[in-house]
Design an enzyme around this catalytic site. Sequence first.
Site, PDB file in Angstrom:
ATOM      1  N   GLU A 170       0.472 -14.724   0.919  1.00 40.60           N
ATOM      2  CA  GLU A 170      -0.069 -13.336  -0.040  1.00 40.60           C
ATOM      3  C   GLU A 170       1.107 -13.088  -0.686  1.00 40.60           C
ATOM      4  O   GLU A 170       2.285 -12.675  -0.273  1.00 40.60           O
ATOM      5  CB  GLU A 170      -0.729 -12.299   0.649  1.00 40.60           C
ATOM      6  CG  GLU A 170      -1.813 -12.462   1.286  1.00 40.60           C
ATOM      7  CD  GLU A 170      -2.709 -11.172   1.892  1.00 40.60           C
ATOM      8  OE1 GLU A 170      -1.985 -10.125   1.818  1.00 40.60           O
ATOM      9  OE2 GLU A 170      -3.725 -11.431   2.512  1.00 40.60           O
TER      10      GLU A 170
ATOM     11  N   ASP B 290      -2.070   0.716  -0.855  1.00 44.82           N
ATOM     12  CA  ASP B 290      -0.965   0.486  -0.019  1.00 44.82           C
ATOM     13  C   ASP B 290      -0.271   1.436   0.675  1.00 44.82           C
ATOM     14  O   ASP B 290      -0.351   2.739   0.071  1.00 44.82           O
ATOM     15  CB  ASP B 290      -0.099  -0.476  -0.876  1.00 44.82           C
ATOM     16  CG  ASP B 290      -0.762  -1.854  -1.238  1.00 44.82           C
ATOM     17  OD1 ASP B 290      -0.848  -2.719  -0.384  1.00 44.82           O
ATOM     18  OD2 ASP B 290      -1.023  -1.935  -2.399  1.00 44.82           O
TER      19      ASP B 290
END
EC number: 4.2.1.20
Length: 248
Positions: free
Chosen positions: A36, A47
């Site tokens: 990723e 996040d």
Amino acid sequence: MFRDGSLIPYLTAGDPSAKATLRFLLAIEEYSGAIELGIPFSDPIADGKTIQQSHFRALKGGFKLEHAFNIVREFRKHSDVPIVLMTYYNPVFRVGLREFIGKAKDSGVDGMLIVDLPVMHASEFLEVAREEGIKTVFLAAPNTPDERLKEIDKASTGFVYLISLYGTTGARDKIPETAFNLLKRAKRICKNKVAVGFGVSKREHVEMLLNAGANGVVVGSALINIIAEHGENAEEKLREKVRELAGL
């Protein structure tokens, strides 16, 4: 999109520089089922702190979207390990969905995950991705209902990515019970492969999740911590960590 039992490392493009990111990718690719690659964004709300700081370092270093495509293009000269771009919708919107996906495809990207694009609003993304041959990946969290999980599975052509609750990504000492509960539901409901990202920091965590039915395990914060500490010189430490996590 990746073989069962895969480790799927996450790196942020441009942290600490585009050239370093390319070196890091080449250092870890032989131990990775897929990788990723995060697109830095100024407001990465989904996040945890570790990856947020990674985004900020990349942006402070002058990251531009074109750098990410160039990184993948150069990586493709040396490796065919699948690359999944992980991005927020804003960078896509600024360029235009069709142009963004077209550039991703041309550079050698295999799949794409738009973190803050809910599956019910993803029809255009799904259409363009299908036309361009880009695999789609969607997120499911512990509070995702079964019906929504079915929709996510149906919309995903790459894999379903199971995550901890938004804003709580980060390396942990132990895998929370919510990870195993979500994985159990996903294995019952999903036809796609499922990858799990729940603060993995040790090989023991990877083995536990694979034994519980995960097809792949994502590791992000544990690697980003190494980059935060070692910067441009993180290459060897990253290789060692990914090799250890992959059990090789």
